[in-house]
Design a protein around this motif. Structure first.
Motif, PDB file in Angstrom:
ATOM      1  N   TYR A   1     -13.172 -23.445  29.256  1.00 47.08           N
ATOM      2  CA  TYR A   1     -13.072 -24.887  29.420  1.00 47.08           C
ATOM      3  C   TYR A   1     -11.640 -25.270  29.728  1.00 47.08           C
TER       4      TYR A   1
ATOM      5  N   TYR B   1      -4.239 -27.396  29.630  1.00 44.32           N
ATOM      6  CA  TYR B   1      -4.519 -26.052  29.121  1.00 44.32           C
ATOM      7  C   TYR B   1      -5.956 -25.653  29.369  1.00 44.32           C
TER       8      TYR B   1
ATOM      9  N   THR C   1      -5.739 -18.449  25.891  1.00 43.28           N
ATOM     10  CA  THR C   1      -5.351 -19.844  26.117  1.00 43.28           C
ATOM     11  C   THR C   1      -4.159 -19.829  27.052  1.00 43.28           C
TER      12      THR C   1
ATOM     13  N   GLU D   1      -7.178 -16.652  11.936  1.00 43.77           N
ATOM     14  CA  GLU D   1      -7.097 -16.422  13.387  1.00 43.77           C
ATOM     15  C   GLU D   1      -5.836 -15.632  13.687  1.00 43.77           C
TER      16      GLU D   1
ATOM     17  N   PHE E   1      -6.204 -15.007  21.667  1.00 46.50           N
ATOM     18  CA  PHE E   1      -6.587 -15.396  20.303  1.00 46.50           C
ATOM     19  C   PHE E   1      -7.830 -14.623  19.879  1.00 46.50           C
TER      20      PHE E   1
ATOM     21  N   TYR F   1     -12.061 -30.883  14.721  1.00 50.81           N
ATOM     22  CA  TYR F   1     -10.925 -31.560  15.368  1.00 50.81           C
ATOM     23  C   TYR F   1     -10.585 -32.880  14.676  1.00 50.81           C
TER      24      TYR F   1
HETATM   25  O1  LIG Z   1      -9.440 -25.910  20.536  1.00 48.62           O
HETATM   26  P1  LIG Z   1      -8.070 -26.478  20.807  1.00 48.62           P
HETATM   27  O2  LIG Z   1      -7.365 -26.940  19.575  1.00 48.62           O
HETATM   28  O3  LIG Z   1      -8.075 -27.461  21.897  1.00 48.62           O
HETATM   29  O4  LIG Z   1      -7.189 -25.270  21.284  1.00 48.62           O
HETATM   30  C1  LIG Z   1      -7.594 -24.471  22.322  1.00 48.62           C
HETATM   31  C2  LIG Z   1      -7.954 -23.103  21.835  1.00 48.62           C
HETATM   32  O5  LIG Z   1      -6.856 -22.605  21.186  1.00 48.62           O
HETATM   33  C3  LIG Z   1      -6.994 -21.326  20.694  1.00 48.62           C
HETATM   34  O6  LIG Z   1      -7.067 -20.477  21.744  1.00 48.62           O
HETATM   35  C4  LIG Z   1      -8.174 -21.180  19.779  1.00 48.62           C
HETATM   36  O7  LIG Z   1      -8.418 -19.917  19.342  1.00 48.62           O
HETATM   37  C5  LIG Z   1      -9.359 -21.669  20.412  1.00 48.62           C
HETATM   38  O8  LIG Z   1     -10.379 -21.620  19.493  1.00 48.62           O
HETATM   39  C6  LIG Z   1      -9.095 -23.054  20.860  1.00 48.62           C
HETATM   40  O9  LIG Z   1     -10.245 -23.610  21.356  1.00 48.62           O
END
Ligand SMILES: O=P(O)(O)OC[C@H]1O[C@H](O)[C@H](O)[C@@H](O)[C@@H]1O
Ligand SMILES: [Fe+2]
Length: 213
Positions: free
Chosen positions: A26, A56, A75, A101, A154, A164
């Protein structure tokens, strides 16, 4: 014969952040990130040029979402600032808050900004070939403080999930990372509100660790 998940290798292209054999991806465009940054006027001023651009992108391999499995991916984040605040991810705590993580820096200069439920703040530098461990219960957000694309691998338990809302409900994370003299600096977020005791204990109540005999 038991049919197992097929072992998989995923080649990463550092110039694009793309990962071969990914199961999903995404993009977060600038316009998706309204409300994340302190300087709303600077955000509006950038919208005309940046609105549709990708800030991103996440490219992931998600075999299953079963406990014991792993989700991993890449990422990649563009360099840039809104006002004096560096580009960053939305940030989250894991829905299963006791899930950790790992991040592994591949390219560029990043930070992992972490905040505990009680509001302690930690920052770990994530440059190329730095592994960052985000322990259970820490809210985490990555920030690109370099002039180049930030690329990180990650990996987290497949049943973690992401929440979130925890950041929005506190008026943002407790610290913001902005440009300082010749580098970045951490500043207090005056809009931050502490979490109440009930929410904090609900988060810690999720600990589901089995102690080995
Ligand atoms: O999910 P966000 O906070 O937008 O960050 C983007 C991504 O960051 C990292 O790569 C995490 O491991 C993902 O799980 C996350 O989706
Ligand atoms: Fe995460």
């Amino acid at each position: 014969m038991t049919r197992l998940f097929e072992p998989t290798g995923c080649k990463v292209d550092l110039s694009t952040g793309a990962m071969a054999n990914a199961t999903g991806s995404y993009q977060k465009r600038f316009r998706d990130l309204d409300g994340l940054y302190a300087d709303a006027a600077a955000f509006e001023a950038m919208r005309a040029t940046w609105g549709e651009r990708i800030v991103y992108e996440v490219c992931e391999f998600r075999p299953t979402e079963l406990s014991g499995d792993l989700i991993f991916g890449i990422t990649s984040m563009q360099p840039g600032k809104v006002g004096d605040e560096y580009f960053m991810t939305r940030g989250h705590i894991h829905k299963q808050a006791d899930r950790p993580e790992i991040y592994y820096g591949q390219k560029g200069h990043g930070l992992m900004l972490m905040e505990s439920p009680e509001g302690e703040v930690r920052i770990v530098t994530v440059d190329a070939q730095t592994v960052c461990y985000v322990p259970p219960f820490w809210i985490h957000r990555s920030i690109n403080v370099g002039d180049d694309e930030l690329v990180m691998l990650f990996c987290y338990p497949a049943d973690s999930g992401q929440d979130y809302e925890i950041i929005a409900r506190s008026g943002g994370m407790r610290s913001r990372v902005v440009a300082g003299d010749g580098g970045w600096k951490e500043v207090d977020n005056p809009d931050w509100r502490p979490r109440d005791a009930e929410l904090i204990s609900a988060l810690y109540g999720q600990r589901s660790r089995t102690v080995p005999a």
